[in-house]
Design a protein around this motif. Structure first.
Motif, PDB file in Angstrom:
ATOM      1  N   LEU A 166     -14.199 -58.855   0.607  1.00  0.00           N
ATOM      2  CA  LEU A 166     -13.625 -57.623   1.148  1.00  0.00           C
ATOM      3  C   LEU A 166     -14.462 -57.091   2.302  1.00  0.00           C
ATOM      4  O   LEU A 166     -13.941 -56.709   3.353  1.00  0.00           O
ATOM      5  CB  LEU A 166     -13.545 -56.572   0.043  1.00  0.00           C
ATOM      6  CG  LEU A 166     -12.922 -55.248   0.458  1.00  0.00           C
ATOM      7  CD1 LEU A 166     -11.413 -55.397   0.560  1.00  0.00           C
ATOM      8  CD2 LEU A 166     -13.273 -54.142  -0.515  1.00  0.00           C
ATOM      9  N   LEU A 167     -15.772 -57.098   2.101  1.00  0.00           N
ATOM     10  CA  LEU A 167     -16.645 -56.520   3.125  1.00  0.00           C
ATOM     11  C   LEU A 167     -16.652 -57.367   4.384  1.00  0.00           C
ATOM     12  O   LEU A 167     -16.867 -56.853   5.473  1.00  0.00           O
ATOM     13  CB  LEU A 167     -18.068 -56.373   2.577  1.00  0.00           C
ATOM     14  CG  LEU A 167     -18.200 -55.299   1.503  1.00  0.00           C
ATOM     15  CD1 LEU A 167     -19.565 -55.350   0.851  1.00  0.00           C
ATOM     16  CD2 LEU A 167     -17.950 -53.931   2.092  1.00  0.00           C
ATOM     17  N   ARG A 168     -16.432 -58.650   4.232  1.00  0.00           N
ATOM     18  CA  ARG A 168     -16.406 -59.488   5.431  1.00  0.00           C
ATOM     19  C   ARG A 168     -15.055 -59.407   6.142  1.00  0.00           C
ATOM     20  O   ARG A 168     -14.954 -59.711   7.318  1.00  0.00           O
ATOM     21  CB  ARG A 168     -16.710 -60.943   5.066  1.00  0.00           C
ATOM     22  CG  ARG A 168     -18.189 -61.219   4.940  1.00  0.00           C
ATOM     23  CD  ARG A 168     -18.432 -62.658   4.554  1.00  0.00           C
ATOM     24  NE  ARG A 168     -18.065 -63.586   5.620  1.00  0.00           N
ATOM     25  CZ  ARG A 168     -18.895 -63.978   6.574  1.00  0.00           C
ATOM     26  NH1 ARG A 168     -20.115 -63.516   6.619  1.00  0.00           N
ATOM     27  NH2 ARG A 168     -18.495 -64.826   7.489  1.00  0.00           N
ATOM     28  N   SER A 169     -14.048 -59.005   5.408  1.00  0.00           N
ATOM     29  CA  SER A 169     -12.735 -58.892   6.043  1.00  0.00           C
ATOM     30  C   SER A 169     -12.708 -57.630   6.898  1.00  0.00           C
ATOM     31  O   SER A 169     -13.640 -56.840   6.893  1.00  0.00           O
ATOM     32  CB  SER A 169     -11.646 -58.786   4.973  1.00  0.00           C
ATOM     33  OG  SER A 169     -11.622 -57.470   4.467  1.00  0.00           O
TER      34      SER A 169
ATOM     35  N   LEU B  79     -13.811 -49.727   5.584  1.00  0.00           N
ATOM     36  CA  LEU B  79     -14.450 -49.067   4.452  1.00  0.00           C
ATOM     37  C   LEU B  79     -15.688 -48.296   4.906  1.00  0.00           C
ATOM     38  O   LEU B  79     -15.887 -47.123   4.556  1.00  0.00           O
ATOM     39  CB  LEU B  79     -14.862 -50.151   3.455  1.00  0.00           C
ATOM     40  CG  LEU B  79     -14.870 -49.808   1.999  1.00  0.00           C
ATOM     41  CD1 LEU B  79     -13.516 -49.287   1.601  1.00  0.00           C
ATOM     42  CD2 LEU B  79     -15.212 -51.050   1.199  1.00  0.00           C
ATOM     43  N   ILE B  80     -16.512 -48.961   5.718  1.00  0.00           N
ATOM     44  CA  ILE B  80     -17.736 -48.293   6.171  1.00  0.00           C
ATOM     45  C   ILE B  80     -17.377 -47.186   7.158  1.00  0.00           C
ATOM     46  O   ILE B  80     -17.963 -46.094   7.117  1.00  0.00           O
ATOM     47  CB  ILE B  80     -18.693 -49.316   6.805  1.00  0.00           C
ATOM     48  CG1 ILE B  80     -19.022 -50.389   5.766  1.00  0.00           C
ATOM     49  CG2 ILE B  80     -19.972 -48.645   7.269  1.00  0.00           C
ATOM     50  CD1 ILE B  80     -19.829 -51.534   6.295  1.00  0.00           C
TER      51      ILE B  80
ATOM     52  N   ALA C 246      -6.310 -42.814   3.163  1.00  0.00           N
ATOM     53  CA  ALA C 246      -5.845 -42.476   1.819  1.00  0.00           C
ATOM     54  C   ALA C 246      -5.525 -43.747   1.030  1.00  0.00           C
ATOM     55  O   ALA C 246      -5.925 -43.889  -0.126  1.00  0.00           O
ATOM     56  CB  ALA C 246      -4.612 -41.586   1.907  1.00  0.00           C
ATOM     57  N   LYS C 247      -4.851 -44.672   1.675  1.00  0.00           N
ATOM     58  CA  LYS C 247      -4.432 -45.880   0.965  1.00  0.00           C
ATOM     59  C   LYS C 247      -5.651 -46.745   0.611  1.00  0.00           C
ATOM     60  O   LYS C 247      -5.754 -47.268  -0.499  1.00  0.00           O
ATOM     61  CB  LYS C 247      -3.469 -46.668   1.844  1.00  0.00           C
ATOM     62  CG  LYS C 247      -2.792 -47.811   1.124  1.00  0.00           C
ATOM     63  CD  LYS C 247      -1.611 -48.316   1.940  1.00  0.00           C
ATOM     64  CE  LYS C 247      -1.594 -49.818   1.989  1.00  0.00           C
ATOM     65  NZ  LYS C 247      -0.796 -50.327   3.098  1.00  0.00           N
ATOM     66  N   LEU C 248      -6.565 -46.846   1.565  1.00  0.00           N
ATOM     67  CA  LEU C 248      -7.735 -47.686   1.334  1.00  0.00           C
ATOM     68  C   LEU C 248      -8.578 -47.129   0.186  1.00  0.00           C
ATOM     69  O   LEU C 248      -9.010 -47.862  -0.699  1.00  0.00           O
ATOM     70  CB  LEU C 248      -8.558 -47.746   2.620  1.00  0.00           C
ATOM     71  CG  LEU C 248      -9.577 -48.857   2.707  1.00  0.00           C
ATOM     72  CD1 LEU C 248      -8.922 -50.203   2.467  1.00  0.00           C
ATOM     73  CD2 LEU C 248     -10.235 -48.841   4.083  1.00  0.00           C
ATOM     74  N   ARG C 249      -8.760 -45.818   0.198  1.00  0.00           N
ATOM     75  CA  ARG C 249      -9.509 -45.195  -0.898  1.00  0.00           C
ATOM     76  C   ARG C 249      -8.835 -45.472  -2.225  1.00  0.00           C
ATOM     77  O   ARG C 249      -9.492 -45.804  -3.212  1.00  0.00           O
ATOM     78  CB  ARG C 249      -9.567 -43.673  -0.697  1.00  0.00           C
ATOM     79  CG  ARG C 249     -10.632 -43.242   0.231  1.00  0.00           C
ATOM     80  CD  ARG C 249     -11.117 -41.841  -0.132  1.00  0.00           C
ATOM     81  NE  ARG C 249     -12.241 -41.513   0.722  1.00  0.00           N
ATOM     82  CZ  ARG C 249     -12.366 -40.395   1.402  1.00  0.00           C
ATOM     83  NH1 ARG C 249     -11.460 -39.453   1.300  1.00  0.00           N
ATOM     84  NH2 ARG C 249     -13.405 -40.190   2.161  1.00  0.00           N
ATOM     85  N   PHE C 250      -7.540 -45.324  -2.218  1.00  0.00           N
ATOM     86  CA  PHE C 250      -6.783 -45.547  -3.442  1.00  0.00           C
ATOM     87  C   PHE C 250      -6.995 -46.973  -3.950  1.00  0.00           C
ATOM     88  O   PHE C 250      -7.307 -47.199  -5.121  1.00  0.00           O
ATOM     89  CB  PHE C 250      -5.306 -45.278  -3.160  1.00  0.00           C
ATOM     90  CG  PHE C 250      -4.395 -45.684  -4.265  1.00  0.00           C
ATOM     91  CD1 PHE C 250      -4.378 -44.972  -5.452  1.00  0.00           C
ATOM     92  CD2 PHE C 250      -3.554 -46.773  -4.133  1.00  0.00           C
ATOM     93  CE1 PHE C 250      -3.546 -45.342  -6.484  1.00  0.00           C
ATOM     94  CE2 PHE C 250      -2.714 -47.154  -5.163  1.00  0.00           C
ATOM     95  CZ  PHE C 250      -2.714 -46.434  -6.337  1.00  0.00           C
TER      96      PHE C 250
END
Ligand SMILES: Nc1ncnc2c1ncn2[C@@H]1O[C@H](COP(=O)(O)OP(=O)(O)OP(=O)(O)O)[C@@H](O)[C@H]1O
Ligand SMILES: Nc1ncnc2c1ncn2[C@@H]1O[C@H](COP(=O)(O)OP(=O)(O)OP(=O)(O)O)[C@@H](O)[C@H]1O
Ligand SMILES: CC(C)C[C@H](N)C(=O)O
Ligand SMILES: [Mg+2]
Ligand SMILES: [Mg+2]
Lengths: 242, 341, 242, 285, 396
Positions: free
Chosen positions: B193-196, B202-203, B220-224
Motif C-alpha cells: 500500500l505504501l509503495r502504491s 496517505l502521508i 474521506a474514502k481513504l480514511r474509511f
C-alpha cells in the motif's frame, strides 16, 4: 554614540546546517536599519538568533553593551526587544482583542512603558477595532498581519524587529504601515526591518545591510547605496547566470 | 538564477529510484522468513510455534496501529475492539456452531469488517485526541455489550475446546500457516500500500488533509478504507491469538493492554516505519519473556523507557539508525534522479 | 473577446453567521485568460477561491465550470474536474519530499498513473525552480520555496483553471520577473488563471483583466490599466485620494 | 419519584466526575496535553494522604489541606521535568510520555503500598445524609458537588479574565509566539499543570472517602474525565462541568434501568454527543 | 549426581488489581525453596534437581494463557500450578489440558473453574483443582444468616464477570440454597465492577425491606456500596459477601463500617491441620508470616502453602517425576492431609475436584490488628467449633 543592539560574529545553525557565518551589525537608538537579501539569505534566522529562538553564544549579541546572546525569548522581550515574526504566528482560537491583550498584560507585568495603547493601535488599523471579538484565524491574511504588528508594538519595545511586514498586505495598508514607522521611531524605538522590496526598504531606513548566504555583503547609508551595489551584494560577485 | 527555457514538448525521461540494495536484501530475507514461518512445523517445536505466534500478533497489531497513527494520522487506542470481536466470532463459529476452526478464522474477519463501517461513520468527524478517546470508548462499549450478551456467555466467557479434536501436528501446521499469512497481509499489505500511489496520498493526508483534498485525494474514502483495513488486520491477529489462547472473556477480549503494546512497540521502534515495528516488536517480545517475571519492577522500567523515548528519541530506534545509515529495509521513498544534474 | 467561458459566478454570496463577507459577486473567466483579483485585506478574495475550490460552501448564488453547475462536489472532485489552487498560507506535506508532494497531485488530481507522473513532475519542478530541492523534505523548505511548491503542486494536478492566491509576496524583483514569465508560460499552454495578488506590478504584467473586490462587493472590473486608474480603486485599494 | 431520585444521585455522581474533569479540562482542553497518568496521580495523592492520615491520625480536612499544595507541587514538577519537553501541536508525544509515566507510577505504587485497597478515615462525614421527602442526599456528595462548582467557577474566571489565563491560552496556541510577547511559556505551563494536579488533590480526598483506592485503579476514572471534557467541549471549563453532570445523570438513570447498564448508558450518551455535536455542547463549531 | 531435573511452573497474580491474592505466593515460594534446597528425593529413591519457575499473570487472563503455554512448551515443566483467581486459573488450565500437562490449581470455587470449561458434561485428563464449592459457600452464607433474627429477605449483589455469573447463577448459584432455606431473594441485576453508584440497588433493597445483603464483590465496590447504604439510611443486619472481605486491608479500608461484615472463610490460623511439608500448624504458619512481613495473615496464605505441599507430595509419589503422565497419575491418586484439609480426588462431585472445608466468619474489632476474622459458623464442616456467635452489624 553606542549601539543599543549589536551582533558580533553571530553564528547560527539548524542542526548540521550553518545558516549564519559571523554576522556583525549594530543598531543605534531611534535608528531604522533595513535588512535585505535574497530568499534564504538568512534574514529571518538573524532575527530569530537575536530573539533567543536559536542557540547562540552569549557574546554574540549585545544589548546596551551587555552580552545577551541565547537569553530565553521571553526575557529578551522583557529587555525591550519585540518581533513581528515571519508568518504572523497569532494565537489561534483567541479573539483579536485577547491576542493584543496578551501583549498588554505582559508589558504591564514587566512594567514596560511606552506610548502604545489599544486606542492608538485602533487608529492605525481601524479594522482591528471592528474585529475585536473575532477569532484571529478567521481574519483575512492582511488583517492577521495587522494584529501581529499591533501585538509587537504593545510589548512597548525599544527595539522592534520586523520580518517582512508588508507581505500580503494591500498597497494601501503597506503605505499606512510604513507611514507609521517614523511615528514609532519618534518615540525612540529602533528598528530592524527585513524587507524584500528594496525601494521600500531604502526609503524606510537610515542604513541598510544586505545579506548573502549567511554573511553581510553590503552595508551603508540607505540614501547612498546604489542599485548596482545592491544587485552585486544580493547575488554575490561570482554570480553567473547558468 | 536559472533562465527559464521554453517548455519542451516532451519532458525528458527521468529515473526515479524506488528500491535500494538494502531493500533488496531485506526483501529477500523477508520472503525467506515468511517461508520459514510457514514451514515451522517441520523445523520448530510446538513451544517455538506458540511463542512465534504471539510475536506475530504483536507485529500485526503494532503495524496496524502504525498504519493508522503513523501514516493516516488516526491515533486509535481502541483497536482491541476488533481483536476481541473477531476472537469472539471465532469462538462462536467454531465452538457454538461447530464450524471448522481454521475456516472460522476467516469467517470471523467479517465481523470486524462489518462493525468497522458504522463505527467509522460515528468517529470520522473527530480528529486528534478526540478520535483517540472515541475509539477507547467504543472498545469499552464492546466490552460492556459482550458482558451482557448471552450469545457469548456474558461475563463468564467461553472456552475453545474443539481445538483438542485436532492433532498437535495439524494444529501446528495451521498455526504456522496463519502466522505467515498474518504477516503477509499486515506487513506485506502495508508495504504494498505504501509503495502504491495510495501510500503517497496517505502521508499527504496525514500532513495536511485540506491540501490533499484540493489535490484530488478523496480523503474521506481513504480514511474509511484504512480504518476498515486496520480493523480487519487487527481482527485477524485477534482471531489467531485467541485461537491459541483457548479462552476468551470480556476483559481479556477487549483488553486495553493491546493499545499499550502497540504504542510501546511503535514508539520504541520508530513511528511511521515498518522497520520500527519489527524492531519494537522484537524488543517488547524479548523484554516480556525475559523480564516479565520481575513483576512490578519490569513495568517500572518499561514505563520509564517509554517516557524516555517520548522525551529524547521521538523517532524511536529506527529513527536513530536511519539518521546514521540510510539503508531502509522497506524503502518507500521516490528519489528523483535527474539526468540534468 | 468572445472566447468560451470557463468559469462563471453568478450572485455568489457568503456569510459566516451574521458576518457577510461576500455579497452577490458575479463574474466570468474566459478560457485561456488571466484574471487578476485585487482588493483590500479582508475583501473576500480568498473566500471566493475557497468556494470555487469547494473548501467552503456558498451561502447563495451559483458557480459554473465549463457549463456545468458546481453544487456539492467535494474539493477532491473539483480538482479532478480541473480546478487547481494554491493556498495563501502554504500547506506542504512536510513529511514528504518536494518531488513526492507533486506526485500526489499528479497521481490523484491529474489522474495520471504513477509512472507517467515522474517525468511530468520532474518537469514541473524544473519550471518552478525547485529541481535542486526535489529530494528535500518539504518541511525544511524556506517560505519562498514553500510558495513555489504550492504553485508546482497545483500545476502537477494538470488544471484547466488555476487559482493563485498571493504567490508573489516576498519575492525580490528578479524573482518576481521569473514568476511572471512562468505564469505567462502556463497561460500560453492553455491554462486559465485567476490570480489574487497584492504585488501589483507582477499582476499587471500578465493579467488580461482585473476585478476589484471591496467589502465583499465587486467595485470594478475591466482592462487593467483602466481599472487601476479608477478613482474608487485608487482610494480603497491604494490609499490615494483622488 | 424513583426517577427523580435517580436524577439527584446522578447529579451528585457528576460532582465527583467533575473533580477529575476539571484538571483535565485545563490540561487536555486548553493545553492539548493528553495526560494518561491523570488517574494515577489521583491514586498517588490518595495513597499519600491515607498513609499520612494513618501515621499521624489526621482528619480528612487536614489531609485535604496538605494534599492540595502537594498536588500543586507535583503538577509543577511534572510539567517542568517531563511535559515541557513534549508539548506542541502534536498530541502524540505527550500521550506517549504520560502513558509511560502511568505504567511506571502504577507499579511503583504497587511496590510501595502493595495491591491492598485502602481508604481515608472520614470521621463519619462520608456516612451522613440529609433526608428530603424520602430522598436521601449524602453530605459528602453534596460537599463534593459544592466544591466542584466552586472550582469550576474559579477556574473559568481565571482562564477568561486573568493575565495568567490569557497567557496560558496564548502559550497553548503557539509556544514560540507566546515567548515573543514576553510570556515565559514554561512557567505558565508549569503553573497550569500545578493547578490541574492541585485540583486532583480534592479528587484524591473525595475518592478515598467515598470508595477505596488501590494502585491499579487510576485508569478506571480516567475515561470518564475524558468523556466529560469532550461532551462539554474543548477549552470550556463550564463545559467540562456540565459534561460531568451529563455523564453522571446518564449513568444514574442507566443504573435504575439495570445496574449493569449504567456505565454503558454513560458511554452511549457520550457517543451520541460525538455523533451529533462533535465539538461538544459548549464547543465552538 | 541427580536423576534429572524437575520443573514446576507457578503462576500467580502479583501485579495488577488482583495482586492481593498473589501477595502470599512469593513469600511461600521462598520458604518452600529454602526447605527443598533445590533437591527432591522421590519415593523411588532417586534424587532430583527441582526448580520452581514463578511467573506473574499480571491479573490478566491473556497473560496467564501465554505464560502457561510458554511454561509448558518452552520450559517443559512437569507440573503447572496456577495459584489463585479464575482469571489466572482458567486460561492456564485450558492450555494444560490441550498440551497435556498436569495442572493443579486452587483458590477459586471449583464450579468457577470447572463449569465455564464445559465441566458439567465432561471430565478432564490433566487438570485438577482443590477448593471448596459454591454450594458449600452458599450454605455457609445461609448458616451465617440463620444465626441472626431477620425477616428473611435477602438482597444480592453480583458483578458482571465470571465470578458474579457463577455466584449468581440461577441453577447452582447463591439464590438457589437461599430460597430453599426459606429466604426471599432480590437481585436487582448484575453491576459492572468499579461502579461508582449503588443507589439504584439500595433503592430496590429498601423498597423490599431487605435485612440481609449477600453476594460477591471486590473491596472497592463493597466500600462504595456500604458507604452509600449508610448515606441512604439503609442499614441491613448482615452484609455477607465473598471476595471483598478476604483481606484484612479491605476491611480496614471500610473504616468503622468494616466491623461486623461477614464472609466465607477458606482458612484461618484456627484450622486444626498441619503442614505435611514443614510440620507447622496453621497458627505457627500465620505467626511466622506476621513476624516475617509485619503484616496480618490473609486466607490465601494457607492455600499458597497447601498448593506447594500437594505438588511436592505428587512429585515424590510419581514413579518418574520427570514424566508428565506419571506425574498426572500421581496427582490423580493424591491422598494427603494438608494444611487446608484432606486432599483426595475421589470424584465425589467431579472427577477432577477435591473439596476442602469452609466456614463462616465475621470481622470484629481486634487486639493486635484493627480487625480479626472470627469463625462464627460451622454448619457445613463441623471440624471444629465456632469461635463465637454472629452479631448483627452495629451501624455507626
Ligand atoms: N527550521 C529550519 N531548519 C533547517 N534549515 C532552516 C530552517 N529555517 C531556515 N533554514 C535555512 O536557513 C537558511 C536561512 O533561512 P532564513 O529563513 O533565515 O532566510 P530568509 O533570508 O529569511 O529568507 P526568506 O526571504 O525566504 O524569508 C535557508 O537556507 C533555510 O533553508
Ligand atoms: N471562517 C471564517 N469565519 C468568520 N469570518 C471569516 C472566516 N473566513 C474569513 N472570514 C472573514 O471574511 C473576510 C474575508 O476574508 P478573506 O480571507 O477572503 O480575505 P482576503 O480578501 O483574501 O484578504 P487578504 O488579502 O488579506 O488575504 C475577512 O473579514 C475575514 O475575517
Ligand atoms: C544549483 C542549481 C540552482 C543549478 C540549476 N541547474 C539551475 O538551473 O540553476
Ligand atoms: Mg525570512
Ligand atoms: Mg486572502
Amino acid at each position: 554614540m553606542s549601539a543599543v543592539l549589536s551582533t558580533h560574529g553571530l553564528v547560527a545553525r539548524y542542526g548540521d546546517f550553518q545558516a549564519l557565518y559571523g554576522v556583525d551589525t549594530e543598531l543605534h537608538a531611534g535608528e531604522a536599519v533595513a535588512l535585505i537579501g535574497a530568499n534564504g539569505a538568512g534574514k529571518s534566522t538573524f532575527l530569530r538568533a537575536i530573539m533567543g529562538l536559536l542557540p547562540v553564544a552569549r557574546e554574540m549579541v549585545r544589548l546596551d553593551g551587555e552580552p545577551v546572546g541565547g537569553t530565553p525569548t521571553d526575557r529578551m522581550v522583557r529587555k525591550g526587544i519585540a518581533i513581528v515574526p515571519e508568518g504572523r504566528r497569532l494565537f489561534s482560537g483567541m479573539s483579536v482583542e485577547d491576542n493584543l491583550r496578551v501583549a498588554i498584560d505582559q508589558a504591564a507585568r514587566m512594567g514596560a512603558k511606552g506610548g502604545w495603547t489599544l486606542q492608538r493601535l485602533h487608529q492605525l488599523f481601524p479594522i482591528l477595532a471592528e474585529k475585536a471579538r473575532t477569532p484571529v484565524q478567521s481574519l483575512s491574511g492582511g488583517q492577521q498581519q495587522m494584529v501581529a504588528i499591533g501585538r509587537a508594538l504593545l510589548c512597548q519595545p525599544r527595539v522592534l524587529l520586523c520580518d517582512e511586514i508588508s507581505l500580503g498586505l494591500a498597497p494601501k495598508v503597506i503605505r499606512e504601515i510604513y507611514a507609521a514607522l517614523p511615528e514609532i521611531r519618534a518615540a525612540g524605538t529602533a528598528m530592524i526591518v527585513v524587507e524584500q522590496d528594496v525601494g521600500l526598504a531604502k526609503s524606510a531606513s537610515d542604513r541598510l545591510y544586505c545579506m548573502l548566504e549567511g554573511r553581510v555583503t553590503l552595508t551603508g547609508n540607505s540614501a547612498e547605496v546604489t542599485r548596482e551595489q545592491i544587485g552585486e551584494a544580493y547575488f554575490g560577485a561570482g554570480h553567473a547566470v547558468v | 538564477m536559472t533562465v527559464i527555457s521554453q517548455a519542451p514538448v516532451e519532458p525528458p525521461a527521468v529515473t526515479v529510484r524506488r528500491q535500494t540494495p538494502s531493500g533488496r536484501i531485506a526483501m529477500t530475507l523477508a520472503v525467506l522468513g515468511l517461508i520459514a514461518l510457514a514451514a515451522m512445523p517441520w523445523w520448530a517445536s510446538t513451544g517455538t510455534i506458540r511463542s512465534v505466534l504471539v510475536l506475530c500478533c504483536y507485529i500485526a497489531v503494532a503495524q496496524m496501529w502504525n498504519l493508522l497513527a503513523g501514516y493516516a494520522g488516526l491515533v486509535s487506542v481502541g483497536q482491541q475492539a476488533f481483536m476481541g470481536a473477531a476472537g469472539y466470532a471465532l469462538f462462536v463459529f467454531a465452538q457454538t456452531l461447530g464450524i471448522n476452526p481454521f475456516v472460522a478464522v476467516f469467517l470471523s474477519l467479517l465481523v470486524p469488517a462489518i462493525l468497522a463501517v458504522p463505527l467509522y461513520f460515528l468517529l470520522h468527524r473527530l480528529d486528534g485526541p478526540y478520535f483517540s478517546i472515541g475509539t477507547w470508548v467504543v472498545a469499552e462499549v464492546f466490552r460492556l455489550v459482550a458482558s451482557n450478551l448471552p450469545l457469548v456467555n456474558s461475563g463468564a466467557g467461553m472456552s475453545l475446546r474443539v481445538m483438542s479434536q485436532y492433532s498437535a501436528f495439524e494444529r501446528n501446521v495451521a498455526m504456522s500457516f496463519l502466522c505467515a499469512l498474518m504477516l503477509l497481509v499486515t506487513l506485506g499489505g502495508s508495504y504494498w500500500l505504501l509503495r502504491s500511489r495510495f501510500g503517497l496520498a496517505l502521508i499527504a493526508m496525514r500532513d495536511n488533509p485540506v491540501a490533499a483534498a484540493s489535490q484530488g485525494v478523496n480523503v474521506a474514502k481513504l480514511r474509511f478504507l484504512i480504518y476498515v483495513a486496520a480493523a480487519v488486520g487487527c481482527g485477524l491477529a485477534g482471531a489467531v491469538y485467541f485461537m491459541a489462547q483457548l479462552r476468551i472473556n470480556p476483559p481479556s477480549a477487549f483488553d486495553p493492554m493491546w493499545a499499550n503494546v502497540a504504542i510501546f512497540i511503535v514508539m520504541i521502534g520508530g513511528i511511521g516505519s515498518i522497520e520500527g515495528v519489527l524492531i519494537g516488536s522484537l524488543i517488547f517480545f524479548i523484554a516480556d519473556r525475559w523480564f516479565g517475571e520481575y513483576g512490578a519492577t519490569y513495568f517500572v522500567v518499561l514505563g520509564l523507557m517509554t517516557l524516555l523515548v517520548a522525551l529524547y528519541a521521538r523517532t524511536g530506534i529506527w529513527g536513530m539508525i536511519s539518521k546514521r545509515w540510510d539503508a531502509p529495509w522497506f524503502p518507500i521513498r521516490r528519489t528523483l534522479v535527474d539526468p540534468d544534474r | 473577446m468572445d472566447r468560451e467561458i470557463l468559469l462563471k459566478a453568478r450572485d455568489v454570496s457568503k456569510s459566516f453567521g451574521a458576518v457577510r463577507v461576500l455579497h452577490e459577486v458575479s463574474f466570468e473567466v474566459h478560457r485561456g485568460e488571466v484574471l487578476g483579483i485585487l482588493g483590500p485585506n479582508g475583501a473576500g478574495k480568498t473566500t471566493l477561491f475557497n468556494m470555487i475550490s469547494g473548501d467552503l460552501k456558498t451561502s447563495g448564488g451559483e458557480i459554473h465550470l465549463g457549463g456545468t453547475a458546481l453544487r456539492s462536489e467535494p474539493p477532491f472532485r473539483r480538482c479532478k474536474m480541473g480546478i487547481g489552487r494554491t493556498y495563501q498560507i502554504p500547506r506542504p506535506y512536510s513529511g514528504m519530499t518536494t518531488f513526492e508532494n507533486l506526485l500526489v497531485a499528479a497521481a490523484f488530481g491529474g489522474g495520471r498513473s504513477e509512472r507517467d507522473s515522474y517525468a511530468f513532475c520532474a518537469q514541473v519542478l524544473r519550471d518552478c525552480e525547485l529541481a535542486d530541492k526535489a529530494n528535500k523534505q518539504a518541511g525544511a523548505l524556506t517560505l519562498l520555496d514553500r510558495k513555489r511548491l504550492e504553485l508546482a503542486r497545483a500545476l502537477a494536478s494538470d488544471p484547466k483553471l488555476l487559482l493563485l492566491d498571493e504567490i508573489a509576496g516576498g519575492l525580490t524583483d528578479e524573482e518576481s520577473k521569473d514568476l511572471v514569465a512562468l505564469v505567462r508560460r502556463i497561460r500560453d499552454r492553455g491554462v486559465t488563471i485567476v490570480w489574487i495578488e497584492h504585488v501589483l506590478h507582477a499582476l499587471l504584467a500578465v493579467a488580461d483583466r482585473l476585478m476589484v473586490l471591496n467589502f465583499g462587493e465587486k467595485i470594478a472590473e475591466g482592462v487593467p490599466s483602466e481599472v487601476i486608474a479608477m478613482p474608487e480603486v485608487q482610494r480603497v485599494y491604494m490609499g490615494i485620494e483622488a | 419519584m424513583q426517577w427523580f431520585d435517580a436524577l439527584v444521585q446522578g447529579v451528585l455522581l457528576g460532582g465527583m466526575y467533575a473533580q477529575y474533569a476539571l484538571g483535565m479540562a485545563l490540561m487536555f482542553g486548553v493545553m492539548r496535553i493528553v495526560n494518561i497518568s491523570h488517574g494515577d496521580l489521583v491514586i498517588l495523592l490518595s495513597l499519600i494522604g491515607i498513609s499520612m492520615a494513618m501515621a499521624w491520625g489526621l482528619g480528612p480536612f487536614t489531609v485535604l489541606i496538605i494534599l492540595v499544595p502537594l498536588g500543586v507541587f507535583m503538577g509543577w514538577l511534572l510539567q517542568k521535568a517531563i511535559l515541557n519537553k513534549v508539548v506542541g501541536s502534536d498530541p502524540l508525544p505527550s500521550l506517549i510520555a504520560t502513558f509511560g509515566l502511568s505504567i511506571a507510577l502504577q507499579n511503583l505504587m504497587l511496590q510501595i503500598w502493595s495491591a491492598n485497597s485502602r481508604s481515608l478515615p472520614g470521621e463519619g462525614i462520608e456516612s451522613r445524609s440529609i433526608d428530603i421527602g424520602g430522598i436521601y442526599i449524602g453530605l459528602l456528595p453534596v460537599i463534593v458537588l459544592v466544591v466542584a462548582t466552586g472550582l469550576t467557577w474559579g477556574l473559568d474566571l481565571t482562564l477568561k479574565r486573568t493575565r495568567f489565563g490569557r497567557a496560558l491560552r496564548a502559550a497553548a496556541a503557539d509556544v514560540e509566539a507566546a515567548a515573543m510577547t514576553g510570556i515565559n511559556p514554561r512557567a505558565v505551563y508549569a503553573l497550569a499543570t500545578a493547578i490541574a494536579v492541585g485540583i486532583l488533590g480534592f479528587a484524591a480526598v473525595f475518592q478515598a472517602l467515598r470508595s477505596t483506592v488501590a494502585p491499579a485503579d487510576g485508569a478506571a476514572q480516567l475515561i470518564y474525565a475524558f468523556e466529560a471534557v469532550i461532551i462539554g467541549g474543548m477549552g470550556s471549563v463550564w463545559g467540562a462541568f456540565i459534561g460531568s453532570m451529563v455523564l453522571g445523570i446518564s449513568q444514574g438513570i442507566g443504573f435504575r434501568i439495570d445496574p449493569g447498564f449504567g456505565v454503558l448508558a454513560g458511554h452511549i450518551v457520550f457517543l451520541i454527543v460525538l455523533a451529533t455535536r462533535p465539538q461538544g455542547l459548549f464547543g465552538k463549531a | 549426581q541427580t536423576a534429572g531435573k524437575i520443573k514446576l511452573g507457578y503462576i500467580s497474580p502479583t501485579t495488577g488489581p488482583l495482586a492481593s491474592f498473589g501477595e502470599t505466593d512469593g513469600y511461600t515460594l521462598q520458604k518452600i525453596r529454602a526447605v527443598l534446597g533445590g533437591k527432591l528425593t522421590a519415593n523411588n529413591g532417586n534424587t532430583y534437581e527441582i526448580e520452581i519457575l514463578d511467573r506473574d499473570s499480571q491479573s490478566n487472563p491473556n497473560k496467564s494463557a501465554e505464560i502457561a503455554g510458554n511454561l509448558i512448551l518452552n520450559d517443559e515443566i512437569q507440573l503447572l500450578l496456577p495459584a489463585s483467581t479464575t482469571d489466572t486459573i482458567l486460561p492456564a488450565a485450558e492450555q494444560a489440558e490441550l498440551y497435556e500437562t498436569p495442572c493443579l490449581s486452587s483458590g477459586a470455587p471449583w464450579q468457577a473453574v470447572i463449569m465455564p470449561r464445559g465441566g458439567d458434561k465432561q471430565s478432564f485428563n490433566w487438570t485438577y483443582h482443590f477448593f471448596w464449592g459454591l454450594d458449600e459457600a452458599l450454605n455457609t452464607f445461609v448458616g451465617l444468616w440463620n444465626g441472626l433474627e431477620t425477616n428473611k429477605k435477602v438482597g444480592m449483589l453480583f458483578p458482571q464477570n465470571i465470578d458474579g455469573e457463577t455466584w449468581g447463577n440461577d441453577s447452582y448459584g447463591l439464590p438457589v440454597p437461599t430460597k430453599k432455606a426459606g429466604y426471599e431473594v432480590f437481585v436487582p441485576g448484575y453491576f459492572q465492577p468499579r461502579t461508582n453508584d449503588f443507589s439504584a440497588q439500595i433503592a430496590e433493597f429498601k423498597k423490599n425491606n431487605c435485612e440481609i445483603i449477600g453476594g460477591i464483590t471486590y473491596p472497592d465496590d463493597l466500600k462504595t456500596f456500604v458507604t452509600q447504604c449508610n448515606q441512604q439510611g439503609f442499614k441491613p443486619k448482615a452484609v455477607t459477601v465473598a471476595a471483598a472481605l478476604l483481606f484484612p486491608s479491605s476491611v480496614e479500608a471500610m473504616g468503622p463500617l468494616g466491623n461486623g461484615m461477614s464472609s466465607e472463610v477458606w482458612w484461618t490460623p484456627a484450622f486444626p491441620f498441619k503442614s505435611s511439608l514443614t510440620g507447622e500448624t496453621s497458627r505457627q504458619l500465620a505467626e511466622q508470616w506476621e513476624a516475617d512481613t509485619k503484616k496480618q495473615w490473609t486466607q490465601p496464605l494457607g492455600y499458597s502453602h497447601a498448593l506447594l505441599e500437594v505438588a511436592i507430595d505428587v512429585l515424590k509419589r510419581a514413579s518418574d517425576p520427570t514424566n508428565r503422565e506419571s506425574v498426572r497419575d500421581a496427582l490423580a491418586a493424591t491422598d494427603l492431609e494438608s494444611l487446608v484439609g484432606h486432599i483426595k480426588f475421589d470424584g465425589a462431585v467431579h472427577k477432577n475436584v477435591c473439596k476442602t472445608p469452609i466456614f463462616g466468619g465475621q470481622w470484629v474489632k481486634g487486639e493486635k490488628w484493627p480487625y480479626d476474622l472470627k469463625i462464627v459458623d460451622n454448619s457445613v464442616n463441623q471440624l471444629f467449633q465456632p469461635q463465637q456467635k454472629i452479631q448483627p452489624i452495629q451501624w455507626p
